[in-house]
Motif scaffolding. Structure first.
Motif, PDB file in Angstrom:
ATOM      1  N   GLY A   1       0.833  -1.207   0.000  1.00 38.02           N
ATOM      2  CA  GLY A   1       0.000   0.000   0.000  1.00 38.02           C
ATOM      3  C   GLY A   1       0.865   1.253   0.000  1.00 38.02           C
ATOM      4  O   GLY A   1       0.348   2.375   0.032  1.00 38.02           O
ATOM      5  N   SER A   2       2.190   1.092  -0.062  1.00 38.51           N
ATOM      6  CA  SER A   2       3.089   2.259  -0.033  1.00 38.51           C
ATOM      7  C   SER A   2       2.934   3.087  -1.306  1.00 38.51           C
ATOM      8  O   SER A   2       2.570   2.566  -2.359  1.00 38.51           O
ATOM      9  CB  SER A   2       4.551   1.797   0.083  1.00 38.51           C
ATOM     10  OG  SER A   2       4.927   1.108  -1.091  1.00 38.51           O
ATOM     11  N   ASP A   3       3.265   4.383  -1.188  1.00 39.25           N
ATOM     12  CA  ASP A   3       3.212   5.257  -2.358  1.00 39.25           C
ATOM     13  C   ASP A   3       4.359   4.959  -3.315  1.00 39.25           C
ATOM     14  O   ASP A   3       4.216   5.037  -4.526  1.00 39.25           O
ATOM     15  CB  ASP A   3       3.264   6.728  -1.910  1.00 39.25           C
ATOM     16  CG  ASP A   3       2.052   7.092  -1.070  1.00 39.25           C
ATOM     17  OD1 ASP A   3       0.927   6.954  -1.585  1.00 39.25           O
ATOM     18  OD2 ASP A   3       2.223   7.455   0.120  1.00 39.25           O
ATOM     19  N   LEU A   4       5.514   4.653  -2.731  1.00 38.42           N
ATOM     20  CA  LEU A   4       6.700   4.346  -3.537  1.00 38.42           C
ATOM     21  C   LEU A   4       7.380   3.110  -2.981  1.00 38.42           C
ATOM     22  O   LEU A   4       7.378   2.897  -1.757  1.00 38.42           O
ATOM     23  CB  LEU A   4       7.729   5.489  -3.441  1.00 38.42           C
ATOM     24  CG  LEU A   4       7.438   6.821  -4.115  1.00 38.42           C
ATOM     25  CD1 LEU A   4       8.533   7.821  -3.740  1.00 38.42           C
ATOM     26  CD2 LEU A   4       7.366   6.676  -5.635  1.00 38.42           C
ATOM     27  N   ARG A   5       7.961   2.316  -3.842  1.00 38.06           N
ATOM     28  CA  ARG A   5       8.843   1.233  -3.377  1.00 38.06           C
ATOM     29  C   ARG A   5      10.219   1.430  -4.010  1.00 38.06           C
ATOM     30  O   ARG A   5      10.337   1.683  -5.210  1.00 38.06           O
ATOM     31  CB  ARG A   5       8.286  -0.141  -3.750  1.00 38.06           C
ATOM     32  CG  ARG A   5       9.284  -1.257  -3.417  1.00 38.06           C
ATOM     33  CD  ARG A   5       8.657  -2.612  -3.352  1.00 38.06           C
ATOM     34  NE  ARG A   5       7.763  -2.714  -2.204  1.00 38.06           N
ATOM     35  CZ  ARG A   5       7.114  -3.833  -1.852  1.00 38.06           C
ATOM     36  NH1 ARG A   5       7.277  -4.924  -2.558  1.00 38.06           N
ATOM     37  NH2 ARG A   5       6.329  -3.847  -0.789  1.00 38.06           N
ATOM     38  N   LEU A   6      11.258   1.312  -3.188  1.00 31.53           N
ATOM     39  CA  LEU A   6      12.637   1.460  -3.675  1.00 31.53           C
ATOM     40  C   LEU A   6      13.317   0.097  -3.685  1.00 31.53           C
ATOM     41  O   LEU A   6      13.010  -0.760  -2.861  1.00 31.53           O
ATOM     42  CB  LEU A   6      13.432   2.412  -2.762  1.00 31.53           C
ATOM     43  CG  LEU A   6      12.769   3.751  -2.406  1.00 31.53           C
ATOM     44  CD1 LEU A   6      13.700   4.582  -1.519  1.00 31.53           C
ATOM     45  CD2 LEU A   6      12.412   4.528  -3.667  1.00 31.53           C
ATOM     46  N   ALA A   7      14.260  -0.071  -4.596  1.00 22.36           N
ATOM     47  CA  ALA A   7      14.999  -1.346  -4.646  1.00 22.36           C
ATOM     48  C   ALA A   7      16.354  -1.114  -5.287  1.00 22.36           C
ATOM     49  O   ALA A   7      16.550  -0.127  -6.007  1.00 22.36           O
ATOM     50  CB  ALA A   7      14.215  -2.363  -5.474  1.00 22.36           C
TER      51      ALA A   7
END
Ligand SMILES: Cc1cc2nc3c(=O)[nH]c(=O)nc-3n(C[C@H](O)[C@H](O)[C@H](O)COP(=O)(O)OP(=O)(O)OC[C@H]3O[C@@H](n4cnc5c(N)ncnc54)[C@H](O)[C@@H]3O)c2cc1C
Length: 381
Positions: free
Chosen positions: A262-268
């Motif tokens: 449900g996060s606005d952004l996902r980083l990887a």
């Protein structure tokens, strides 16, 4: 009343303890060094709120990624683990008078969430810390700030974001949430014991720890404490983490990893950068940014002003990355390993016996690739 009979069904997010009107839930550490909620039946009023907010019981809607970008923010490559995206977005939040919650290393090297409202406070949040962070009263503090009309950024693991959103009753206008691809969180209790063991071997307290020191490159990063720096595969704590031995029971089949939180952004980490964005690839780190909401898209516009940004293919961005796996196999010796942690007199040697050494040909292949990428970086400089 919340009762944890199967540990793989609790991610330790603290949502239950946060919403309990009777304040009867505390988090207690188990033998493996992870925290679990324990409710006091004498104080419990059986309102059921704890179960309603549990992200492992109340499944949220999967995230819908609308676009993925390769991003590189030059100013933060040294201290951040990938391409330095988090500090740019967090810096903007602070410039606008908001508050940022993220993980730091405390003076005794425990990992915990803190708040930052100045650029100086933000610096300590940069970089991955490989132990489950202690959230303390973060969810309550965020609810308080949001009620008073302040903007908030929360950065944490996917399960922490899912728990926070449930505890607040869903996404909030003034809240931006950022999580990251996460293949699992190692035991904080094991990490704290490991710190003590390193201190005993050195004869002094650790001053500085960096889980991902990029001075030898981003791909072949090192684990560094004070003046000691070793390739991560040669440090027992890091090796057992990447071998999935020391992660929380709920991490092996984490639904937030594959479906989103449900996060606005996902980083990887963009490990497929040489295919997805070869022009960004000089082994200093590139972040893959997954945009899931309109708020996330607005944050990307901020990134475009200060960082290198290129749209890339979503499937390619997930290649070679365990942080998106639906299921991770539980190592056969996991239970045996954790049992022995308490009785061993030499923790570092004990942990080393569980590290699976890679076959000789793979070690040689890695060392040639490492050498080549060092040469490439020197040429680029
Ligand atoms: C336990 C863990 C497992 C990870 N597994 C993967 C993976 O499998 N694949 C992958 O691509 N990336 C993984 N990452 C994330 C990745 O290493 C980078 O953090 C991410 O790509 C963002 O990098 P950045 O350079 O943009 O910002 P950075 O400056 O590196 O961002 C750091 C952010 O991470 C938060 N953070 C750091 N440690 C913790 C912690 N213990 N708990 C909660 N929040 C924390 C900080 O608060 C900060 O907001 C993992 C990170 C952690 C902490």
């Amino acid at each position: 009343m919340i009762r944890i009979s199967d540990k793989s069904l609790c991610c330790g997010c603290t949502a239950c303890a946060t919403v309990c009107p009777a304040q009867c839930i505390v988090l207690r550490r188990d033998r493996e060094g992870f925290d679990y909620p324990v409710a006091n039946p004498d104080l419990c009023i059986n309102c059921g709120k704890c179960e309603k907010v549990c992200p492992m019981q109340q499944l949220s809607k999967p995230s819908e990624t609308t676009a993925v970008y390769a991003v590189r923010a030059e100013a933060h490559l040294g201290e951040s683990s990938s391409g330095g995206v988090f500090p740019v977005i967090a810096g903007k939040m602070i410039e606008e008078g908001g508050v940022v919650f993220g993980a730091v290393l405390e003076p005794d090297k425990r990992v915990a969430h803190y708040e930052a409202s100045t650029m100086e406070e933000l610096q300590k949040m940069r970089g991955s810390k490989y132990a489950q962070s202690d959230l303390y009263s973060t969810f309550e503090d965020i609810a308080y700030y949001l009620k008073s009309g302040q903007k908030v950024l929360f950065s944490g693991t996917p399960c922490q974001v899912a728990g926070l959103l449930n505890s607040l009753g869903g996404p909030q206008e003034n809240l931006l949430t950022v999580d990251f691809a996460c293949h699992g969180v190692p035991s904080p209790g094991l990490w704290e014991k490991y710190v003590k063991a390193l201190e005993a071997s050195k004869g002094s307290q650790l001053k500085e720890v960096k889980f991902r020191d990029k001075s030898e490159g981003w791909r072949h990063y090192c684990f560094r404490y004070d003046d000691v720096s070793v390739p991560y595969v040669d440090d027992p704590f890091m090796a057992l983490f990447v071998q999935d031995m020391s992660i929380r029971p709920s991490c092996y089949s984490c639904r937030f990893r594959a479906e989103g939180s449900g996060s606005d952004l996902r980083l990887a980490d963009l490990w497929s950068v040489s295919k997805a964005a070869p022009e960004f690839d000089d082994d200093k780190g590139v972040t893959a940014v997954f945009v899931n909401t309109e708020k996330g898209a607005a944050a990307l516009e901020v990134l475009k002003k200060t960082a290198l940004v290129k749209q890339i293919d979503e499937n390619m961005a997930k290649e070679d990355n365990g942080g998106f796996a639906a299921v991770i196999a539980v190592p056969e010796k996991r239970e045996e390993f954790f049992k022995g942690v308490h009785s061993t007199k030499d923790l570092i040697a004990y942990m080393s016996t569980y590290v699976v050494r890679r076959p000789m040909h793979i070690r040689m292949y890695r060392s040639v690739r490492k050498r080549l990428s060092q040469i490439k970086r020197r040429i680029v400089k």
